[in-house]
Motif scaffolding. Structure first.
Motif, PDB file in Angstrom:
ATOM      1  N   ALA A   1       9.485  -5.956  -4.008  1.00 50.54           N
ATOM      2  CA  ALA A   1       9.022  -4.591  -3.729  1.00 50.54           C
ATOM      3  C   ALA A   1       9.658  -4.012  -2.475  1.00 50.54           C
ATOM      4  N   ASP A   2      10.496  -4.804  -1.769  1.00 53.46           N
ATOM      5  CA  ASP A   2      11.170  -4.293  -0.581  1.00 53.46           C
ATOM      6  C   ASP A   2      12.300  -3.378  -1.006  1.00 53.46           C
ATOM      7  N   ASP A   3      12.004  -2.111  -1.230  1.00 56.64           N
ATOM      8  CA  ASP A   3      13.036  -1.183  -1.652  1.00 56.64           C
ATOM      9  C   ASP A   3      13.175  -0.066  -0.644  1.00 56.64           C
ATOM     10  N   PRO A   4      14.334   0.583  -0.606  1.00 62.08           N
ATOM     11  CA  PRO A   4      14.571   1.595   0.416  1.00 62.08           C
ATOM     12  C   PRO A   4      14.117   2.978   0.028  1.00 62.08           C
ATOM     13  N   PHE A   5      13.356   3.119  -1.048  1.00 65.17           N
ATOM     14  CA  PHE A   5      13.089   4.453  -1.550  1.00 65.17           C
ATOM     15  C   PHE A   5      11.721   4.985  -1.174  1.00 65.17           C
ATOM     16  N   HIS A   6      10.720   4.110  -1.072  1.00 64.81           N
ATOM     17  CA  HIS A   6       9.401   4.647  -0.806  1.00 64.81           C
ATOM     18  C   HIS A   6       9.250   4.992   0.658  1.00 64.81           C
ATOM     19  N   GLN A   7       8.373   5.914   0.963  1.00 70.53           N
ATOM     20  CA  GLN A   7       8.171   6.352   2.330  1.00 70.53           C
ATOM     21  C   GLN A   7       6.749   6.819   2.491  1.00 70.53           C
ATOM     22  N   GLU A   8       6.268   6.774   3.714  1.00 71.02           N
ATOM     23  CA  GLU A   8       4.904   7.171   3.991  1.00 71.02           C
ATOM     24  C   GLU A   8       4.905   8.386   4.900  1.00 71.02           C
TER      25      GLU A   8
ATOM     26  N   ILE B   1      14.055  -2.819   7.157  1.00 69.33           N
ATOM     27  CA  ILE B   1      13.481  -3.206   8.449  1.00 69.33           C
ATOM     28  C   ILE B   1      12.326  -2.279   8.820  1.00 69.33           C
ATOM     29  N   ILE B   2      12.498  -0.988   8.588  1.00 68.39           N
ATOM     30  CA  ILE B   2      11.441  -0.025   8.904  1.00 68.39           C
ATOM     31  C   ILE B   2      10.184  -0.328   8.105  1.00 68.39           C
ATOM     32  N   ASP B   3      10.360  -0.579   6.826  1.00 68.93           N
ATOM     33  CA  ASP B   3       9.195  -0.818   5.968  1.00 68.93           C
ATOM     34  C   ASP B   3       8.515  -2.142   6.294  1.00 68.93           C
ATOM     35  N   LYS B   4       9.281  -3.120   6.717  1.00 64.21           N
ATOM     36  CA  LYS B   4       8.739  -4.458   6.937  1.00 64.21           C
ATOM     37  C   LYS B   4       8.162  -4.648   8.339  1.00 64.21           C
ATOM     38  N   TYR B   5       8.741  -3.937   9.335  1.00 62.74           N
ATOM     39  CA  TYR B   5       8.350  -4.204  10.718  1.00 62.74           C
ATOM     40  C   TYR B   5       7.842  -2.984  11.493  1.00 62.74           C
ATOM     41  N   ILE B   6       8.212  -1.781  11.116  1.00 62.46           N
ATOM     42  CA  ILE B   6       7.992  -0.624  11.981  1.00 62.46           C
ATOM     43  C   ILE B   6       6.789   0.218  11.574  1.00 62.46           C
ATOM     44  N   VAL B   7       6.649   0.521  10.283  1.00 66.04           N
ATOM     45  CA  VAL B   7       5.571   1.428   9.870  1.00 66.04           C
ATOM     46  C   VAL B   7       4.213   0.810  10.172  1.00 66.04           C
ATOM     47  N   ALA B   8       3.255   1.658  10.474  1.00 63.30           N
ATOM     48  CA  ALA B   8       1.906   1.182  10.774  1.00 63.30           C
ATOM     49  C   ALA B   8       1.324   0.462   9.567  1.00 63.30           C
ATOM     50  N   GLY B   9       0.778  -0.709   9.806  1.00 72.61           N
ATOM     51  CA  GLY B   9       0.185  -1.490   8.727  1.00 72.61           C
ATOM     52  C   GLY B   9       1.168  -2.332   7.949  1.00 72.61           C
TER      53      GLY B   9
ATOM     54  N   LYS C   1       0.814  -1.212   0.000  1.00 74.17           N
ATOM     55  CA  LYS C   1       0.000   0.000   0.000  1.00 74.17           C
ATOM     56  C   LYS C   1       0.849   1.263   0.000  1.00 74.17           C
ATOM     57  N   ASN C   2       2.160   1.120  -0.100  1.00 74.69           N
ATOM     58  CA  ASN C   2       3.030   2.282  -0.011  1.00 74.69           C
ATOM     59  C   ASN C   2       3.442   2.762  -1.388  1.00 74.69           C
TER      60      ASN C   2
ATOM     61  N   ARG D   1       6.580   5.430  21.540  1.00 73.54           N
ATOM     62  CA  ARG D   1       7.822   6.195  21.703  1.00 73.54           C
ATOM     63  C   ARG D   1       8.964   5.561  20.917  1.00 73.54           C
ATOM     64  N   SER D   2       9.098   4.254  20.998  1.00 72.51           N
ATOM     65  CA  SER D   2      10.170   3.570  20.259  1.00 72.51           C
ATOM     66  C   SER D   2       9.926   3.655  18.758  1.00 72.51           C
ATOM     67  N   ARG D   3       8.670   3.505  18.346  1.00 74.11           N
ATOM     68  CA  ARG D   3       8.358   3.556  16.922  1.00 74.11           C
ATOM     69  C   ARG D   3       8.691   4.932  16.347  1.00 74.11           C
ATOM     70  N   GLN D   4       8.276   6.001  17.033  1.00 75.98           N
ATOM     71  CA  GLN D   4       8.548   7.345  16.545  1.00 75.98           C
ATOM     72  C   GLN D   4      10.030   7.679  16.615  1.00 75.98           C
ATOM     73  N   GLY D   5      10.736   7.122  17.594  1.00 76.94           N
ATOM     74  CA  GLY D   5      12.172   7.337  17.654  1.00 76.94           C
ATOM     75  C   GLY D   5      12.881   6.795  16.432  1.00 76.94           C
ATOM     76  N   ILE D   6      12.357   5.699  15.871  1.00 75.64           N
ATOM     77  CA  ILE D   6      12.936   5.118  14.652  1.00 75.64           C
ATOM     78  C   ILE D   6      12.510   5.910  13.422  1.00 75.64           C
ATOM     79  N   LEU D   7      11.216   6.233  13.340  1.00 73.83           N
ATOM     80  CA  LEU D   7      10.687   6.883  12.142  1.00 73.83           C
ATOM     81  C   LEU D   7      11.177   8.310  11.980  1.00 73.83           C
ATOM     82  N   THR D   8      11.545   8.960  13.075  1.00 74.15           N
ATOM     83  CA  THR D   8      11.997  10.350  13.002  1.00 74.15           C
ATOM     84  C   THR D   8      13.490  10.486  13.239  1.00 74.15           C
TER      85      THR D   8
END
Length: 465
Positions: free
Chosen positions: A442-449, A348-356, A44-45, A366-373
């Motif tokens: 589709a596991d690529d490091p370029f897309h972001q949400e 790792i972020i795309d596969k395990y961390i982002v919502a959904g 969905k990204n 707190r841990s999730r936002q620490g990674i995403l930001t």
């Protein structure tokens, strides 16, 4: 010649239309084949929807040219056949503008992830419409001023600003690509971008020349026929160059679409060339594990981790163990190699961390936002807080059930056989769930949400060794 130059239906017109149809067939095949051959799941990204939008924009561009400049013999009597529908809106904001905007968005993401070492501050859902807005404003202005004649041609003083708008977006793509030229990419993304830019620039030169000639010299019959043939043909080459040489799915450049060749890389770690990634060494002796040992110490043994992962997958709770395994793989990458660390972090972020996410792990906000930001995707302690939280969950839940499971009994039996001198060539008993253990194209490091902004890494606890 004079008749078909005005009314359409020349032989060259039909040849150009056939070329454009073949181009669209090739575009659709390149979009669909990864999902059919490798069974890549639809995400969905932006890694999925930006390529889809590129195909949509390519179709609009080719169809708008065919509809607006008399390739086919038909009378423009209905509103949907209007010059302003096709020559203005479909050819501009929904065609060439949208196509260029998608590529600029991808280059923008590359710049932020690998040069700034952080996730882009603007979501692609916002960035793409924002950079497309000048095209929408320009199309609205032309629609209000009504400068087109009955052959859908602009007056000469409108041609220069329209051409400059096309050139501006090509320059923006070149600028973002030039800013990341010094990065030593693992999957040759910049090389592919430059190839796309060179081919596209050559196509655009011919395209703009044909566009100007077609708009200004509409009184010369042979020039009208030749210019519109060149216009549609170069547009077909342009859309193929923009999509076929794509940086949106880097693993697909490493995994051949030909069925005779196996999928060489099952994990991102192996695709990045991390030593012994995902491999169980034959010479590695199995040891009987003591349940009283700390779980983080037990998981350092690869055979135990393989058994424990298989058990967790059977309970449909393997996300935490797979997350541990990939973070452990990332630690094998030298701190002097930030590019590969960023690749792995983005995966790792795309596969395990982002919502959904497909394997979203249960960690605190707190841990999730620490990674995403985070301001440094290459930081060695990026996933420490999340990993510590998941280790506590595994100790309280999975670990207790594992010691009484058949998976531990089988592991203990094989360890006992191995310790008695019987060399096990390989362990083949573990049944990993494909849903949880495979890395897809589709596991690529370029897309972001769309991530909210905040502070970076919360703390620097010692990582699992």
């Amino acid at each position: 010649m004079a008749s078909c130059a005005v009314e359409g239906g020349c032989v060259t017109d039909y040849v150009a239309i056939v070329i454009s149809i073949l181009s669209m067939i090739m575009l659709l095949s390149r979009l669909i084949l990864p999902f059919l051959v490798h069974e890549v799941p639809r995400t969905k990204n932006s890694g999925f929807w930006i390529p889809v939008i590129q195909v949509f924009a390519s179709f609009n561009l080719l169809l708008s040219i065919a509809m607006s400049i008399n390739f086919l013999k038909f009378k423009k009597r209905l509103w949907w056949q209007s010059c302003y529908v096709w020559a203005v809106w479909f050819e501009g904001p929904l065609g060439f503008g949208l196509l260029l905007s998608c590529r600029v968005t991808q280059a923008f993401q590359l710049y932020y992830i690998f040069v700034k070492r952080r996730l882009p501050p603007i979501s692609s859902y916002i960035f793409l419409p924002a950079i497309l807005s000048p095209w929408i404003a320009g199309a609205a202005l032309i629609h209000m001023k009504k400068p087109l004649n009955y052959r859908c041609h602009l007056r000469s003083h409108w041609v220069i600003p329209v051409t400059c708008l096309h050139t501006l977006y090509v320059a923006a793509l070149v600028g973002f690509t030039g800013a990341i030229r010094h990065i030593e990419f693992r999957f040759d993304e910049v090389r592919d971008l430059w190839r796309g830019i060179v081919i596209s620039a050559c196509s655009i030169v011919f395209w703009v020349a044909a566009y100007v000639l077609n708009e200004i010299h509409d009184d010369i019959s042979w020039l009208q026929v030749a210019s519109r043939f060149l216009l549609l043909t170069t547009s077909s080459i342009l859309v193929l160059a923009f999509f076929s040489i794509s940086s949106s799915q880097p693993l697909l450049s490493q995994i051949s679409l030909r069925k005779r060749e196996p999928q060489e890389f099952e994990t991102m770690g192996r695709a990045l060339g991390i030593p012994d990634s995902g491999l169980l060494l034959q010479r590695e002796p199995a040891q009987v594990m003591d349940p009283n040992e700390p779980l983080d110490k037990l998981l350092l043994d690869k055979k135990f981790r393989q058994s424990f992962t298989a058990f967790a997958d059977s309970c449909l709770a393997g996300e935490s163990v797979h997350f541990y395994d990939e973070v452990h793989e990332r630690r094998k990458i030298s701190v002097d190699d930030p590019v590969r660390r960023i690749y792995m972090a983005r995966h790792i972020i795309d596969k395990y961390i982002v919502a959904g996410a497909a394997m979203e792990v249960n960690i605190s906000h707190r841990s999730r936002q620490g990674i995403l930001t985070t301001t440094d995707l290459a930081h060695p302690d990026l996933f420490n807080n999340a990993l510590n939280e998941l280790m506590q969950l595994m100790k309280m839940n999975l670990a207790k059930d594992y010691w009484s499971s058949m998976y531990f009994m089988k592991f203990k039996e094989e360890a006992s056989i191995s310790s008695n001198g019987n060399d096990l060539e390989q362990v083949t008993g573990w049944n990993f769930s494909p849903r949880l253990s495979s890395v897809h194209g589709a596991d690529d490091p370029f897309h972001q949400e769309n991530f909210s902004t905040g502070s970076g890494i919360d703390s620097h606890d010692p990582d699992i060794q």
